[in-house]
Design a protein around this motif. Structure first.
Motif, PDB file in Angstrom:
ATOM      1  N   SER A 666       0.821  -1.219   0.000  1.00 42.11           N
ATOM      2  CA  SER A 666       0.000   0.000   0.000  1.00 42.11           C
ATOM      3  C   SER A 666       0.848   1.259   0.000  1.00 42.11           C
ATOM      4  O   SER A 666       0.316   2.370  -0.058  1.00 42.11           O
ATOM      5  CB  SER A 666      -0.927   0.009   1.222  1.00 42.11           C
ATOM      6  N   GLY A 667       2.176   1.113   0.105  1.00 39.65           N
ATOM      7  CA  GLY A 667       3.067   2.258   0.086  1.00 39.65           C
ATOM      8  C   GLY A 667       3.425   2.786   1.451  1.00 39.65           C
ATOM      9  O   GLY A 667       4.146   3.788   1.559  1.00 39.65           O
ATOM     10  N   LYS A 668       2.941   2.127   2.522  1.00 36.98           N
ATOM     11  CA  LYS A 668       3.254   2.594   3.866  1.00 36.98           C
ATOM     12  C   LYS A 668       4.591   2.021   4.325  1.00 36.98           C
ATOM     13  O   LYS A 668       4.989   0.937   3.899  1.00 36.98           O
ATOM     14  CB  LYS A 668       2.156   2.167   4.834  1.00 36.98           C
ATOM     15  N   PRO A 669       5.343   2.753   5.181  1.00 38.96           N
ATOM     16  CA  PRO A 669       6.609   2.241   5.699  1.00 38.96           C
ATOM     17  C   PRO A 669       6.418   0.870   6.332  1.00 38.96           C
ATOM     18  O   PRO A 669       5.410   0.599   6.981  1.00 38.96           O
ATOM     19  CB  PRO A 669       7.044   3.290   6.722  1.00 38.96           C
ATOM     20  N   MET A 670       7.410   0.022   6.161  1.00 41.47           N
ATOM     21  CA  MET A 670       7.312  -1.371   6.592  1.00 41.47           C
ATOM     22  C   MET A 670       8.503  -1.724   7.475  1.00 41.47           C
ATOM     23  O   MET A 670       9.656  -1.585   7.065  1.00 41.47           O
ATOM     24  CB  MET A 670       7.273  -2.276   5.352  1.00 41.47           C
ATOM     25  N   ASP A 671       8.226  -2.163   8.704  1.00 41.71           N
ATOM     26  CA  ASP A 671       9.283  -2.596   9.615  1.00 41.71           C
ATOM     27  C   ASP A 671       9.507  -4.085   9.463  1.00 41.71           C
ATOM     28  O   ASP A 671       8.547  -4.853   9.302  1.00 41.71           O
ATOM     29  CB  ASP A 671       8.914  -2.278  11.068  1.00 41.71           C
ATOM     30  N   VAL A 672      10.782  -4.484   9.506  1.00 38.38           N
ATOM     31  CA  VAL A 672      11.125  -5.905   9.438  1.00 38.38           C
ATOM     32  C   VAL A 672      12.171  -6.186  10.513  1.00 38.38           C
ATOM     33  O   VAL A 672      12.915  -5.278  10.930  1.00 38.38           O
ATOM     34  CB  VAL A 672      11.677  -6.293   8.044  1.00 38.38           C
ATOM     35  N   PRO A 673      12.245  -7.427  10.998  1.00 41.98           N
ATOM     36  CA  PRO A 673      13.220  -7.744  12.043  1.00 41.98           C
ATOM     37  C   PRO A 673      14.664  -7.559  11.596  1.00 41.98           C
ATOM     38  O   PRO A 673      15.523  -7.190  12.392  1.00 41.98           O
ATOM     39  CB  PRO A 673      12.928  -9.211  12.370  1.00 41.98           C
ATOM     40  N   GLU A 674      14.949  -7.841  10.324  1.00 38.72           N
ATOM     41  CA  GLU A 674      16.355  -7.766   9.907  1.00 38.72           C
ATOM     42  C   GLU A 674      16.446  -7.457   8.411  1.00 38.72           C
ATOM     43  O   GLU A 674      15.662  -7.951   7.611  1.00 38.72           O
ATOM     44  CB  GLU A 674      17.062  -9.092  10.190  1.00 38.72           C
ATOM     45  N   VAL A 675      17.464  -6.633   8.050  1.00 38.97           N
ATOM     46  CA  VAL A 675      17.777  -6.337   6.659  1.00 38.97           C
ATOM     47  C   VAL A 675      19.301  -6.239   6.531  1.00 38.97           C
ATOM     48  O   VAL A 675      19.957  -5.638   7.383  1.00 38.97           O
ATOM     49  CB  VAL A 675      17.081  -5.043   6.189  1.00 38.97           C
ATOM     50  N   LYS A 676      19.850  -6.871   5.511  1.00 40.91           N
ATOM     51  CA  LYS A 676      21.296  -6.865   5.290  1.00 40.91           C
ATOM     52  C   LYS A 676      21.594  -6.433   3.852  1.00 40.91           C
ATOM     53  O   LYS A 676      20.797  -6.674   2.939  1.00 40.91           O
ATOM     54  CB  LYS A 676      21.893  -8.254   5.522  1.00 40.91           C
ATOM     55  N   LEU A 677      22.779  -5.837   3.675  1.00 46.98           N
ATOM     56  CA  LEU A 677      23.191  -5.338   2.360  1.00 46.98           C
ATOM     57  C   LEU A 677      24.676  -5.647   2.149  1.00 46.98           C
ATOM     58  O   LEU A 677      25.493  -5.447   3.055  1.00 46.98           O
ATOM     59  CB  LEU A 677      22.958  -3.823   2.264  1.00 46.98           C
ATOM     60  N   ALA A 678      25.035  -6.148   0.966  1.00 43.88           N
ATOM     61  CA  ALA A 678      26.432  -6.452   0.640  1.00 43.88           C
ATOM     62  C   ALA A 678      26.674  -6.244  -0.851  1.00 43.88           C
ATOM     63  O   ALA A 678      25.743  -6.300  -1.663  1.00 43.88           O
ATOM     64  CB  ALA A 678      26.775  -7.883   1.035  1.00 43.88           C
ATOM     65  N   PHE A 679      27.958  -6.011  -1.211  1.00 43.14           N
ATOM     66  CA  PHE A 679      28.351  -5.768  -2.602  1.00 43.14           C
ATOM     67  C   PHE A 679      29.442  -6.768  -3.003  1.00 43.14           C
ATOM     68  O   PHE A 679      30.359  -7.049  -2.227  1.00 43.14           O
ATOM     69  CB  PHE A 679      28.876  -4.342  -2.784  1.00 43.14           C
ATOM     70  N   THR A 680      29.352  -7.273  -4.249  1.00 36.01           N
ATOM     71  CA  THR A 680      30.317  -8.254  -4.748  1.00 36.01           C
ATOM     72  C   THR A 680      30.752  -7.870  -6.162  1.00 36.01           C
ATOM     73  O   THR A 680      29.922  -7.493  -6.993  1.00 36.01           O
ATOM     74  CB  THR A 680      29.706  -9.666  -4.776  1.00 36.01           C
ATOM     75  N   GLN A 681      32.063  -7.975  -6.411  1.00 38.48           N
ATOM     76  CA  GLN A 681      32.622  -7.753  -7.747  1.00 38.48           C
ATOM     77  C   GLN A 681      33.227  -9.070  -8.200  1.00 38.48           C
ATOM     78  O   GLN A 681      34.367  -9.407  -7.886  1.00 38.48           O
ATOM     79  CB  GLN A 681      33.723  -6.672  -7.687  1.00 38.48           C
TER      80      GLN A 681
END
Length: 738
Positions: A666-681
């Motif tokens: 619906s476009g409303k902010p969404m809370d989640v227990p965990e989010v991770k981000l990583a970069f690979t070449q």
């Protein structure tokens, strides 16, 4: 010496033809030169790596290049966070085997912070290259030295140098091809002034641009300041480099070429002249031997000089570096000679067809055969050069060099098609026997003079009409000067004969008929045996003709008859068709010359592909912020949503900031227990490099200080967990600039 002249207007048109071919190349050469010159040597690696963060200060900075480069003590500069130069100022040659590597020493005890490395070099094919990158000791500093923005070979100096290169190619084509056309195809063209001017202007153009390039080398490969063309200290340094030696060699060869051109349009042209009236002709055997000796000498000497001129390009540009240089340089010489023979001969043929006497069919056939041979050489050498500079089929469509090569191949195909049409017109061309035009003009003038003998009034009117029309068309066609002399003599003789005929011709008809011709003495009542009045007696009643006026009228009549003969010749449909097809061929050839000039200033596809390989499959591009939208679905309750990620500045040379927002359907902010981000070449086997995210509120996270050490294509991995067992990993590609 007898030459075929041009009226001033057409002489200007011929000069415009040369200038148009030259400026067509100069325009694109200037447009290409206004931007930085394409790098033919590329930086393929460095120690420390671009954007790297090291724990301790290195003892030196080392740079690795794709091919040989020329560097000096000031070619590598290392600046501290405050912009102060900290390197030792002495270049280190670290090359070994096929690895081209140079370095600069650093003092011990460098503090923490971000350091800037600025470098500049001249590649083995004479083009300047430059660049800059940063690395950090301990941790990145908040303030760094400004990275130089000006690229070597750019700006006004780069534009001027690009124009000079394009004009030099044009001059070489006109000089070599025009001279070859005269010697090998049409010796009589040595008397045609339009061809003479074409060849001489080609020589002047090549000489002038060579001097200009020699003076521009110092600012072109160094400061970029136009005032440095007068830096004679820099000029001395240029003279000892390979490009400088090539330019000086070209000037020496052009001095020898000037002597050959003088012989070509001097002694050789005189062997093509007919004997002067009253002059005893040479023995045919002696004249033929003299022509053969001059042709042999010009052919051998011209071939040596032409090959030497072509070698000045081969020894200093693409062919002099990379794969199989021992084969590539002779092949490049053959390629350039074939181009000059074909396109330069084509320009000489255009000049002959439009601004000279009729071209013999045998001459056109000779050029057609030579052009066909040149095309075969071009195809063979072009295929080899394409393989050497491109390497793979994919590079034809993935690189700028490949696209330009395809464009050139397409234009050459069009050019060959037009040449085929020209060959068909040549097959239908009627031969023009030697002297035919002269005979026709003499007959026309003689016939006109005889017709004028009908009466003095008609002669006067005809002369005035001829004068009026000749003034409008007097210089249209002087023709071969030899022909002009013959026609003038014929006209003068005809005029004198007509005057004599009018003075001695008896009147016929009745007395009224005599009244209609008041200038003719009435002798109808004279006895039959009465003596006929001679010319001197008749002249007592009529004023004596002015010799100067008669000569002037004869010249005007000759010019008028010559113009009429030319119009008749131009009306020949076969010759008109040949002229048009050859002109179209020359126009396409000029575009081919432009594309060739741009191609020689473009980074070869092999080099570009090597740079892409070292930067993760993508050529380095300017950094810019990246915005990604990543839909996800963990599969559990309330597991669907959208992640919106902003990466700024998207650079491999500076720390990046990541902002992440999660929203539900619906476009409303969404809370989640965990989010991770990583970069690979993957291409460089870097990563995964995690980015530490901080929660800034409902559905919002951020990370700062994210460093991606090399430019190119990176793989972003986003992990979202919505419950203890519901989790998903989404993969997206993101492009990082330098």
């Amino acid at each position: 010496m007898v030459t075929t002249g041009l009226r001033p207007g057409r002489s200007a048109v011929l000069r415009l033809l040369v200038v148009a071919m030259a400026l067509a190349g100069a325009l694109l050469g200037g447009l290409g030169g206004a931007a930085p010159a394409s790098a033919h040597a590329a930086l393929t690696g460095s120690t420390p790596a671009q954007g790297a963060v090291v724990d301790h200060a290195p003892g030196q900075v080392a740079l690795t290049f794709s091919e040989g480069v020329a560097m000096g003590d000031d070619s590598i500069r290392v600046l501290d966070p405050k912009g102060k130069r900290v390197d030792a100022g002495k270049l280190r040659n670290l090359s070994s085997g096929t690895v081209v590597k140079y370095g600069a020493g650093l003092p011990a005890g460098l503090g923490n912070g971000t350091y800037t490395v600025a470098w500049q070099a001249v590649s083995a094919d004479s083009h300047p290259v430059s660049g800059a990158f940063t690395f950090s000791v301990g941790a990145p500093s908040k303030t760094t030295a400004a990275v130089p923005q000006d690229k070597a070979g750019g700006g006004l100096v780069g534009a001027l140098y690009g124009i000079a290169r394009a004009l030099a190619y044009t001059g070489f084509v006109l000089l070599v091809g025009g001279a070859a056309f005269v010697v090998a195809c049409r010796p009589a063209a040595a008397l045609v002034r339009s061809v003479q001017r074409l060849v001489v202007q080609g020589w002047a153009l090549l000489t002038g641009t060579t001097v200009a390039m020699l003076l521009l080398r110092t600012p072109y490969t160094g400061s970029g300041d136009l005032a440095d063309v007068f830096d004679f200290g820099g000029l001395q340094q240029v003279l000892v480099t390979k490009p400088g030696a090539a330019l000086v060699s070209r000037l020496l060869l052009l001095a020898a070429a000037a002597l050959l051109v003088a012989v070509l349009f001097g002694a050789y042209a005189r062997t093509q002249e007919p004997a002067e009236p009253g002059e005893e002709p040479l023995d045919p055997a002696v004249a033929e031997r003299q022509r053969k000796d001059l042709t042999f000498g010009l052919g051998i000497g011209g071939a040596i000089i032409a090959a030497g001129l072509a070698a000045t390009w081969a020894m200093a540009e693409h062919a002099s570096t990379g794969l199989q240089t021992a084969v590539a340089m002779p092949v490049d010489v053959l390629h350039l000679l074939a181009v000059a023979t074909w396109l330069g001969g084509l320009a000489a043929l255009v000049a002959s067809l439009y601004w000279g006497p009729p071209v013999e069919r045998v001459a056109v056939r000779r050029f057609s055969r030579i052009a066909f041979g040149s095309v075969l050489v071009l195809v063979a050498t072009g295929i080899y050069q394409s393989w050497r500079q491109v390497g793979t089929w994919r590079a034809l469509t993935d690189t700028t060099y490949g696209w330009l090569l395809l464009l050139k191949a397409g234009l050459v195909t069009v050019l060959v098609g037009i040449a085929w049409v020209s060959r068909r017109w040549t097959g239908r061309l009627a031969e023009v026997p030697a002297g035919e035009e002269l005979t026709a003009e003499a007959d026309e003038v003689s016939g006109a003079s005889e017709a004028d003998a009908a009466g003095a009034d008609e002669e006067k009117d005809g002369a005035e009409a001829a004068e009026a029309e000749a003034k409008a068309d007097a210089d249209t066609e002087v023709g071969a000067e030899k022909a002009g002399v013959g026609v003038a003599a014929a006209a003068t003789t005809g005029a004198a004969t007509a005057g004599s005929a009018r003075a001695t011709r008896p009147a016929t008809g009745s007395g009224s008929g005599s009244a209609d011709t008041p200038d003719t003495p009435d002798t109808s009542d004279a006895p039959e045996d009465a003596p006929t009045p001679d010319a001197s007696e008749a002249s007592a009643d009529t004023p004596a003709p002015d010799p100067a006026r008669a000569a002037q009228l004869a010249r005007q009549q000759a010019a008028l008859d010559s113009a009429q003969a030319k119009r008749k010749r131009d009306a020949d449909p076969e010759r008109r068709g040949l002229r048009r097809s050859v002109l179209a061929e020359a126009a396409v050839a000029a575009v081919v010359l432009v594309v060739t000039t741009v191609l020689t200033a473009t980074e070869p596809a092999r080099t570009e592909e090597a740079v892409k390989a070292t930067s993760g499959g993508q050529s380095a591009a300017a950094a810019r912020p990246q915005a990604l939208t990543v839909p996800f679905d963990t599969g559990g309750p309330h597991g669907k949503g959208t992640a919106r990620l902003d990466l700024s500045p998207g650079s491999s040379t500076a720390a990046n900031t990541v902002r992440l927002r999660l929203t539900d359907p619906s476009g409303k902010p969404m809370d989640v227990p965990e989010v991770k981000l990583a970069f690979t070449q993957k291409a460089k086997k870097l990563g995964p490099l995690p980015a530490t995210l901080r929660n800034e509120g409902k559905g919002r996270w951020s990370a700062s200080g994210v460093r991606l050490p090399v430019p190119g294509q990176w793989q972003l991995s986003l992990v979202v967990r919505t419950s203890d067992i519901d989790q998903v990993t989404e993969i997206k590609n993101v492009k990082i600039g330098s």
